[in-house]
Design a protein around this motif. Structure first.
Motif, short mmCIF file in Angstrom:
data_model
loop_
_atom_site.label_atom_id
_atom_site.label_comp_id
_atom_site.label_asym_id
_atom_site.label_seq_id
_atom_site.Cartn_x
_atom_site.Cartn_y
_atom_site.Cartn_z
N PHE A 65 0.83 -1.21 0.00
CA PHE A 65 0.00 0.00 0.00
C PHE A 65 0.86 1.26 0.00
N ALA A 66 2.02 1.21 0.67
CA ALA A 66 2.87 2.38 0.78
C ALA A 66 3.58 2.68 -0.53
N SER A 67 3.64 1.71 -1.42
CA SER A 67 4.34 1.90 -2.68
C SER A 67 3.49 2.62 -3.72
N LEU A 68 2.17 2.69 -3.50
CA LEU A 68 1.28 3.17 -4.56
C LEU A 68 1.04 4.68 -4.62
N PRO A 69 0.94 5.42 -3.49
CA PRO A 69 0.54 6.82 -3.59
C PRO A 69 1.37 7.67 -4.55
N GLY A 70 2.69 7.49 -4.55
CA GLY A 70 3.52 8.28 -5.44
C GLY A 70 3.25 8.00 -6.91
N LEU A 71 2.74 6.78 -7.19
CA LEU A 71 2.43 6.42 -8.57
C LEU A 71 1.05 6.92 -8.99
N LEU A 72 0.21 7.31 -8.03
CA LEU A 72 -1.16 7.72 -8.35
C LEU A 72 -1.30 9.20 -8.65
N ILE A 73 -0.32 10.00 -8.28
CA ILE A 73 -0.49 11.46 -8.37
C ILE A 73 -0.77 11.90 -9.80
N ASP A 74 0.08 11.50 -10.74
CA ASP A 74 -0.13 11.91 -12.13
C ASP A 74 -1.37 11.27 -12.76
N PRO A 75 -1.62 9.95 -12.60
CA PRO A 75 -2.83 9.36 -13.19
C PRO A 75 -4.12 9.97 -12.66
N LEU A 76 -4.22 10.21 -11.36
CA LEU A 76 -5.44 10.80 -10.83
C LEU A 76 -5.59 12.26 -11.26
N HIS A 77 -4.48 12.97 -11.34
CA HIS A 77 -4.52 14.35 -11.83
C HIS A 77 -5.01 14.39 -13.28
N THR A 78 -4.55 13.44 -14.08
CA THR A 78 -4.93 13.41 -15.50
C THR A 78 -6.39 13.00 -15.68
N GLU A 79 -6.83 11.95 -14.95
CA GLU A 79 -8.19 11.43 -15.16
C GLU A 79 -9.27 12.31 -14.56
N PHE A 80 -9.07 12.79 -13.34
CA PHE A 80 -10.12 13.52 -12.64
C PHE A 80 -9.89 15.02 -12.59
N GLY A 81 -8.67 15.46 -12.92
CA GLY A 81 -8.38 16.88 -12.84
C GLY A 81 -8.14 17.37 -11.42
N TRP A 82 -7.97 16.45 -10.47
CA TRP A 82 -7.70 16.86 -9.09
C TRP A 82 -6.31 17.46 -8.99
N SER A 83 -6.16 18.49 -8.17
CA SER A 83 -4.85 19.12 -8.01
C SER A 83 -3.91 18.18 -7.24
N GLY A 416 3.11 18.86 -2.48
CA GLY A 416 2.20 19.01 -3.62
C GLY A 416 1.79 20.46 -3.82
N VAL A 417 1.54 21.18 -2.72
CA VAL A 417 1.18 22.60 -2.82
C VAL A 417 2.33 23.40 -3.42
N ALA A 418 3.56 23.12 -2.98
CA ALA A 418 4.72 23.83 -3.52
C ALA A 418 4.89 23.57 -5.00
N ARG A 419 4.65 22.34 -5.42
CA ARG A 419 4.77 22.00 -6.85
C ARG A 419 3.72 22.74 -7.66
N ASP A 420 2.47 22.82 -7.13
CA ASP A 420 1.41 23.56 -7.84
C ASP A 420 1.75 25.05 -7.93
N ALA A 421 2.32 25.61 -6.86
CA ALA A 421 2.56 27.06 -6.81
C ALA A 421 3.83 27.47 -7.53
N LEU A 422 4.91 26.66 -7.40
CA LEU A 422 6.22 27.06 -7.92
C LEU A 422 6.61 26.32 -9.19
N GLY A 423 5.90 25.25 -9.50
CA GLY A 423 6.24 24.48 -10.68
C GLY A 423 7.49 23.65 -10.52
N SER A 424 7.97 23.48 -9.29
CA SER A 424 9.20 22.73 -9.05
C SER A 424 9.22 22.27 -7.59
N TYR A 425 9.97 21.19 -7.34
CA TYR A 425 10.14 20.67 -5.98
C TYR A 425 11.44 21.14 -5.33
#
Length: 460
Positions: A65-83, A416-425
């Protein structure tokens, strides 16, 4: 003729129930054994190692379960438009509950037994992960992945490993703690490449279903092979010289967890351990495990390749954690923590300069270096809890682990907020590196627990 008395051989911690006896001389006949022959004992591995193996397999399965969240960020953002911030919120709820549940779970294990608590936790993880397949709203991600998976995973977190080592081992506790801690890294190694391949070729839903099935597959091992205490099978803990009766189940598990927190919070050591472990969580689970894959993808590295690099961290994490357990039995845990946090902070400072669209030697060096240090902090932290808090050490470590996960949760969300605001980590990497430097200094401030001097009889 008088019979010679039976002579028992001293018990070795690596064997159980071994007795060597000398036999009285027997008449010499064609079918008789040699006069005075001694029966060879049958050696058996101590049951503690079986319990440790089941615990390791359980932590490996739950690590899916701990291995999955990092892999879900881009797919969920693409499919649902969630930030990314919204997705990070669900991950942060998961991480926070993982930690906040741990001390209560340790107390529940004392009340109802490890087997019952861990089996229910795995079933809860399977339920939460399985339900995400049908979600369509962001609040459902928070409910399923944040609440259910967070509660389930927290109920069998590293406090579970601490409980096993406290009950079943007297000798080699640091070494066993290192092995059990490495179970999470081994799970990451097994599941990250698999889940990334499934996500890329078949979508995120089959990956979530795989996590659910992995958690369910471990339940039979726990139910049929795990035992709560050595006394349940008539044994002393591994390395103990005397039999230890099983304590009577105590009522009021929640109150015991809160009382342990109250007592521990009156000591400066607790706050130093909690603070350093919060930074540990921020710089590992909250940052690298959650945001490394999308950060590498921002620089053009394919998701599967980035996930494979994260899995390679798991390989070296196993070696580093087992070695850390071995060192913890021999070197001051305070010094070990200072070294680990200092090296981790240094490596994170260099990471923004290493990310690119391909794998190159400096990046490989970072993966090896960081992997060796990933959860090497756990064995010395558990050792310090055991040194300062005795029989409540597993529960106190649960609270220290809660701070670890709160730190992870904050960075999972703020990253995630920093990436949305600054475009970089980049800012997040540098800040985490600086925090690790502070944790190194905090580790050195932890005081040694004074050892009581033996009483000296004075003649009157």
């Amino acid at each position: 003729m008088a019979l010679r008395p039976l002579v028992a051989r001293d018990r070795d911690p690596d064997t159980e129930g071994v007795t060597q006896t000398s036999q009285p001389p027997a008449p010499v006949t064609g079918d008789s054994p040699t006069p005075g022959a001694v029966r060879r004992p049958r050696l058996r591995v101590h049951r503690a190692w079986t319990v440790a193996l089941v615990t390791f397999v359980t932590l490996v399965g739950a690590a899916a379960f701990a291995s999955l969240p990092g892999l879900l960020i881009d797919p969920l953002h693409t499919e649902f438009g969630w930030s990314r911030g919204m997705i990070g919120l669900a991950v942060s709820v998961n991480l926070a509950l993982y930690g906040l549940t741990a001390p209560f779970a340790a107390a529940l294990m004392d009340r109802f037994g490890m087997r019952t608590v861990v089996a229910c936790a795995l079933a809860t993880i399977a339920l939460g992960s399985g339900l995400t397949v049908w979600m369509t709203q962001s609040w459902q991600l928070v409910l399923c992945w944040g609440l259910l998976v967070g509660l389930g995973s927290g109920s069998m977190a590293l406090a579970f490993a601490a409980t096993v080592t406290n009950r079943w081992f007297v000798a080699r506790r640091g070494f066993v703690t290192g092995i059990l801690t490495a179970g999470g890294a081994a799970g990451q190694l097994v599941f990250l490449p698999l889940l990334s391949w499934i996500t890329e070729h078949h979508g995120w839903r089959p990956a979530a279903a795989t996590v659910s099935l992995a958690a369910l597959a471990v339940v039979p091992f726990v139910w049929f092979l795990l035992r709560d205490h050595p006394a349940d099978v008539g044994l002393a803990p591994y390395g103990a010289t005397e039999f230890v009766p099983k304590p009577a189940p105590g009522a009021g598990s929640a109150l015991r967890a809160l009382h342990a927190l109250r007592d521990a919070s009156r000591t400066g050591t607790f706050w130093l351990l909690a603070g350093t472990f919060a930074i540990c969580g921020a710089s590992t689970n909250g940052l690298v495990k959650t945001h490394f894959v999308p950060a590498a993808h921002d620089h053009g590295l394919p998701v599967t390749t980035a996930a494979s690099l994260l899995a390679v961290i798991g390989i070296f994490d196993i070696a580093g954690t087992v070695a850390s357990g071995w060192f913890t039995d021999r070197i001051s845990p305070r010094r070990l923590l200072a070294i680990y946090y200092g090296l981790r902070g240094l490596s994170l400072m260099f990471l923004p300069m290493l990310l690119s669209d391909s794998i190159h030697p400096p990046m490989v060096l970072f993966i090896v270096f960081y992997g060796l240090d990933w959860v090497a902090t756990v064995p010395p932290t558990i050792a310090l809890c055991r040194e300062h808090y005795g029989e409540n050490s597993a529960i106190v470590f649960g609270w220290v682990l809660a701070s670890h996960q709160v730190g992870a949760a904050l960075v999972a969300y703020l990253g995630g907020v920093a990436r949305d605001a600054l475009g970089s980590y980049d800012v997040v990497w540098y800040t985490s590196g600086a925090l690790c430097g502070i944790a190194a200094l905090m580790s050195l401030v932890i005081r040694r627990r004074p050892v009581a001097a033996p009483a000296v009889a004075v003649a009157g």
